[in-house]
Design a protein around this motif. Structure first.
Motif, PDB file in Angstrom:
ATOM      1  N   ARG A 218      54.701  36.886  37.704  1.00 21.51           N
ATOM      2  CA  ARG A 218      54.245  37.844  36.682  1.00 21.51           C
ATOM      3  C   ARG A 218      54.915  37.536  35.342  1.00 21.51           C
ATOM      4  NH1 ARG A 218      55.220  42.062  39.379  1.00 21.51           N
ATOM      5  NH2 ARG A 218      56.843  43.157  38.264  1.00 21.51           N
TER       6      ARG A 218
ATOM      7  N   THR B  93      53.169  34.841  33.555  1.00 23.94           N
ATOM      8  CA  THR B  93      51.863  35.166  32.971  1.00 23.94           C
ATOM      9  C   THR B  93      51.989  35.666  31.533  1.00 23.94           C
ATOM     10  OG1 THR B  93      51.801  37.476  33.731  1.00 23.94           O
ATOM     11  CG2 THR B  93      50.850  35.807  35.210  1.00 23.94           C
TER      12      THR B  93
ATOM     13  N   VAL C 268      50.879  33.295  28.854  1.00 25.49           N
ATOM     14  CA  VAL C 268      49.440  33.035  28.999  1.00 25.49           C
ATOM     15  C   VAL C 268      48.641  34.201  28.427  1.00 25.49           C
ATOM     16  CG1 VAL C 268      47.583  32.465  30.620  1.00 25.49           C
ATOM     17  CG2 VAL C 268      49.905  31.623  31.051  1.00 25.49           C
TER      18      VAL C 268
ATOM     19  N   LEU D 206      44.152  39.037  33.172  1.00 22.07           N
ATOM     20  CA  LEU D 206      45.529  38.658  33.517  1.00 22.07           C
ATOM     21  C   LEU D 206      46.434  39.891  33.552  1.00 22.07           C
ATOM     22  CD1 LEU D 206      45.930  35.393  31.430  1.00 22.07           C
ATOM     23  CD2 LEU D 206      45.922  35.578  33.935  1.00 22.07           C
TER      24      LEU D 206
ATOM     25  N   ALA E 118      48.403  41.236  36.710  1.00 20.35           N
ATOM     26  CA  ALA E 118      49.840  41.492  36.663  1.00 20.35           C
ATOM     27  C   ALA E 118      50.147  42.896  37.193  1.00 20.35           C
ATOM     28  CB  ALA E 118      50.361  41.334  35.234  1.00 20.35           C
TER      29      ALA E 118
END
Length: 176
Positions: free
Chosen positions: A11, A14, A17, A33, A37
Motif C-alpha cells: 500500500r 502505491t 503511483v 488505486l 488501497a
C-alpha cells in the motif's frame, strides 16, 4: 515480516503511483488505486486480527501507510488545482502537529500514547470519502455539485476539531 505487513508495504508503494496518476491526468486510475488501497487496508487488518498476526511493525506501518496516502492525495489534488490549497494545508498541518507533539513528548521524557479519538475517526472517514469523491468526479467526468462544497467544509471542520482535540489531550498529558 508477515502477510499483513507485506500488504501494508505494498500500500505504501502505491502512493507514488497514485500521485503520478493524478498529475498525469489519469484520475480514474488514481480512484481505482485509492479504492484498492482502502480494500487492502481492511484485508490486512482482518488477517492480522483473525490469525493473530498483529505486530509492533504493523502497528507503525499501517497508520504510516494511511497517512502517506491521504496526505499525498490531498497535496497533489491541491497542487493540481482540484481542491483548495487550504484543505491540503489543514490535512497536512494536523498530522505534522500530532507527530511533532509525540516527538516533543519523547524528547521531554514524557512519552504520550496516541489513542484514536471519535472525532479523529470521523475526520479520517470524511477525508477518505471526500478524496474518493473528488477522484471519482474527475475520473468519471461527473460534476461534483454542492457535494463538493459540503465535503470540503466537513473535512476542514473535522480536521480542525480533531487537531484541537489531540492538542488538548497532549496538553493535559504534558501538564500532568
Amino acid at each position: 515480516m508477515n502477510l499483513p505487513n507485506i500488504i501494508t508495504i505494498a500500500r505504501i508503494f502505491t502512493v507514488p503511483v497514485v500521485v503520478w496518476a493524478i498529475v498525469s491526468g489519469r484520475p480514474g486510475v488514481a480512484f481505482w488505486l485509492f479504492l484498492a488501497a482502502g480494500i487492502s487496508d481492511a484485508i490486512d487488518g482482518f488477517i492480522a486480527k483473525r490469525y493473530g498476526l498483529q505486530s509492533e511493525l504493523g502497528a507503525y506501518l499501517d497508520p504510516l501507510a494511511d497517512k502517506a496516502l491521504l496526505v499525498s492525495i490531498y497535496v497533489t489534488l491541491a497542487v493540481a488545482g482540484y481542491v483548495p490549497q487550504w484543505v491540503a494545508i489543514a490535512v497536512v498541518s494536523r498530522d505534522i502537529m500530532i507527530v511533532s507533539a509525540v516527538i516533543l513528548s519523547w524528547v521531554l521524557d514524557k512519552p504520550v500514547t496516541i489513542r484514536p479519538l471519535v472525532v479523529s475517526k470521523l475526520n479520517t472517514a470524511a477525508q477518505i470519502v471526500f478524496a474518493a469523491f473528488v477522484l471519482a468526479s474527475l475520473g468519471f467526468g461527473f460534476p461534483p455539485g454542492p457535494a463538493f462544497d459540503l465535503g470540503m467544509v466537513l473535512v476542514g471542520a473535522l480536521t480542525t476539531l480533531s487537531a484541537a482535540a489531540y492538542l488538548g489531550e497532549w496538553a493535559r498529558h504534558m501538564a500532568a
